[in-house]
Design an enzyme around this catalytic site. Structure first.
Site, mmCIF file in Angstrom:
data_model
loop_
_atom_site.group_PDB
_atom_site.id
_atom_site.type_symbol
_atom_site.label_atom_id
_atom_site.label_comp_id
_atom_site.label_asym_id
_atom_site.label_seq_id
_atom_site.Cartn_x
_atom_site.Cartn_y
_atom_site.Cartn_z
ATOM 1 N N ASP A 1 -19.219 -6.264 1.645
ATOM 2 C CA ASP A 1 -19.322 -5.350 1.525
ATOM 3 C C ASP A 1 -20.444 -5.418 0.366
ATOM 4 O O ASP A 1 -21.648 -4.309 0.481
ATOM 5 C CB ASP A 1 -18.338 -4.517 0.452
ATOM 6 C CG ASP A 1 -16.906 -4.493 1.233
ATOM 7 O OD1 ASP A 1 -17.839 -4.565 1.940
ATOM 8 O OD2 ASP A 1 -16.222 -4.551 0.302
ATOM 9 N N TYR B 1 1.158 -1.349 0.221
ATOM 10 C CA TYR B 1 0.274 0.136 0.025
ATOM 11 C C TYR B 1 0.747 1.268 -0.119
ATOM 12 O O TYR B 1 1.882 0.848 0.556
ATOM 13 C CB TYR B 1 -0.560 -0.191 1.324
ATOM 14 C CG TYR B 1 -1.859 -0.755 1.221
ATOM 15 C CD1 TYR B 1 -3.232 -0.577 0.350
ATOM 16 C CD2 TYR B 1 -2.039 -1.862 1.758
ATOM 17 C CE1 TYR B 1 -4.213 -1.052 0.959
ATOM 18 C CE2 TYR B 1 -2.574 -3.163 1.961
ATOM 19 C CZ TYR B 1 -4.325 -3.143 1.240
ATOM 20 O OH TYR B 1 -5.217 -3.798 1.859
HETATM 21 P P1 ADP Z 1 -16.419 -10.721 4.879
HETATM 22 O O1 ADP Z 1 -16.449 -10.213 3.562
HETATM 23 O O2 ADP Z 1 -16.534 -9.264 5.401
HETATM 24 O O3 ADP Z 1 -15.661 -11.104 5.724
HETATM 25 P P2 ADP Z 1 -17.998 -12.686 5.576
HETATM 26 O O4 ADP Z 1 -17.478 -13.819 5.109
HETATM 27 O O5 ADP Z 1 -18.987 -12.603 7.256
HETATM 28 O O6 ADP Z 1 -17.345 -10.706 5.056
HETATM 29 O O7 ADP Z 1 -19.389 -13.041 4.349
HETATM 30 C C1 ADP Z 1 -20.600 -11.996 3.883
HETATM 31 C C2 ADP Z 1 -21.911 -12.823 3.532
HETATM 32 O O8 ADP Z 1 -21.380 -13.371 2.310
HETATM 33 C C3 ADP Z 1 -22.402 -13.518 4.665
HETATM 34 O O9 ADP Z 1 -23.237 -13.338 5.474
HETATM 35 C C4 ADP Z 1 -22.783 -15.284 3.572
HETATM 36 O O10 ADP Z 1 -24.663 -14.450 2.782
HETATM 37 C C5 ADP Z 1 -22.072 -14.277 2.320
HETATM 38 N N1 ADP Z 1 -20.900 -15.560 2.158
HETATM 39 C C6 ADP Z 1 -19.642 -15.750 2.293
HETATM 40 N N2 ADP Z 1 -18.957 -16.729 2.179
HETATM 41 C C7 ADP Z 1 -19.777 -17.619 2.245
HETATM 42 C C8 ADP Z 1 -20.083 -18.999 1.634
HETATM 43 N N3 ADP Z 1 -18.624 -19.399 1.645
HETATM 44 N N4 ADP Z 1 -20.929 -19.772 0.972
HETATM 45 C C9 ADP Z 1 -22.825 -18.636 0.905
HETATM 46 N N5 ADP Z 1 -21.637 -17.357 1.246
HETATM 47 C C10 ADP Z 1 -21.479 -17.003 2.090
#
Ligand code: ADP
Length: 305
Positions: free
Chosen positions: A258, A101
């Site tokens: 996001d 960055y």
């Molecule tokens: P971030 O990208 O902020 O880490 P998360 O990984 O918690 O967020 O994911 C945000 C949302 O994306 C989850 O609540 C879900 O709806 C969807 N999601 C993320 N990973 C998966 C997955 N492996 N299978 C199904 N849905 C997913």
């Protein structure tokens, strides 16, 4: 209520490897991603604005053109002749991505320096969205002014949504990060953390504990995302859990949170229905992660397994 969705934070230049030794230039940032998806999800009577600060150089102009081309209102963005936009380079080594960055002097760090302008901009919004990264890049006194401006906008009717997006490397130390994020969460209608971050940096043993902690800080509604696991939506008087549909063929989870936030908030602003909002959030995130990159035009129906 005003029908402006306003996201606030830092948009950066992204240099991504193309595979032949050259790099492709794009624009990215957590709050920008949410604004971009909110534009796709909200009806045309809503405007979606992005607020930040940029330079007066050619790259800054290209960033503004990109935002305008995405139907995002840039009219409030501040321009400074002494700074330019931040930049990061993605490097691939043995299939693993790493990021370098150049952002410590970026124009976005000055987004709250003109208090009167900031208050005017926030005062026009119906929904204000920001993240822990927005807070992290501000100098101390600007961070205080930013939170004061949010309080004022909220007392005048705006709703405020916040993704803690905990990134300790952007903060002077982890205690300051935890204290500032907790204070900010306390003045929000929606706090939308990812449990993975909360586990790592607040040592919460379970998503319910994250929800309780932000409710105790004063948040109106806490929406805890947890990858493929249940989403929790909690207020002081209610708690619901929702299981996202399984997603097959995941290629890149960039912007899962996001995009979830954008679709959740867009649906909630229209219907006020929590179940429909989680469905919209998980549905969009589930489509985004089946494609490479942060900004994916994928409003076609989800293909669950
Ligand atoms: P971030 O990208 O902020 O880490 P998360 O990984 O918690 O967020 O994911 C945000 C949302 O994306 C989850 O609540 C879900 O709806 C969807 N999601 C993320 N990973 C998966 C997955 N492996 N299978 C199904 N849905 C997913």
């Amino acid at each position: 209520m005003s029908t402006q969705f306003l996201a606030i934070g830092e948009c950066m230049v992204e240099m991504a490897p193309t595979g032949d030794g050259t790099f492709a230039m794009g624009f990215a940032g957590d709050t920008l991603n949410t604004a971009w998806y909110a534009r796709k999800c909200l009806p045309p009577n809503w405007t979606v604005g992005y607020y930040t600060a940029v330079g007066e150089d050619n790259v800054s102009d290209q960033m503004l053109s990109f935002l305008k081309g995405s139907d995002i209102d840039t009219s409030a963005i501040q321009k400074r002749d002494d700074r330019t936009v931040g930049l990061y380079i993605i490097q691939l080594k043995d299939g693993e991505r790493s990021f370098a960055y150049w952002r410590s002097q970026s124009a976005a760090r000055c987004l709250a320096s003109d208090r009167a302008h900031l208050e005017r901009v926030l005062g026009r919004a119906g929904l204000i969205y920001f993240s822990g990264i927005t807070l992290a890049i501000l100098p101390d006194e600007d961070r205080t002014a930013f939170l004061d401006a949010l309080r004022k906008a909220r007392s005048n009717g705006a709703r405020v949504a916040f993704d803690p997006n905990l990134r300790p490397r952007l903060w002077e130390d982890a205690d300051t990060m935890r204290a500032c994020v907790t204070e900010a969460a306390g003045l929000c209608d929606f706090v939308m953390p990812s449990f993975e971050d909360e586990l790592a940096h607040f040592s919460d043993p379970a998503p319910d504990v994250s929800a309780d902690r932000y409710l105790a800080a004063g948040a109106g509604m806490v929406v805890v995302k947890n990858g493929p696991e249940e989403v929790i939506c909690a207020t002081a008087g209610s708690r619901q859990t929702f299981q996202p549909k399984p997603v097959s063929g995941i290629v890149d989870t960039t912007a899962a949170g996001d995009s979830f936030n954008a679709a959740f908030l867009a649906e909630f602003l229209i219907s006020g229905d929590v179940a429909k909002s989680v469905d919209a959030g998980a549905g969009l995130a589930g489509r985004v992660i089946r494609h490479r990159g942060a900004l994916v035009d994928c409003l076609e129906p989800a293909q669950a397994t």
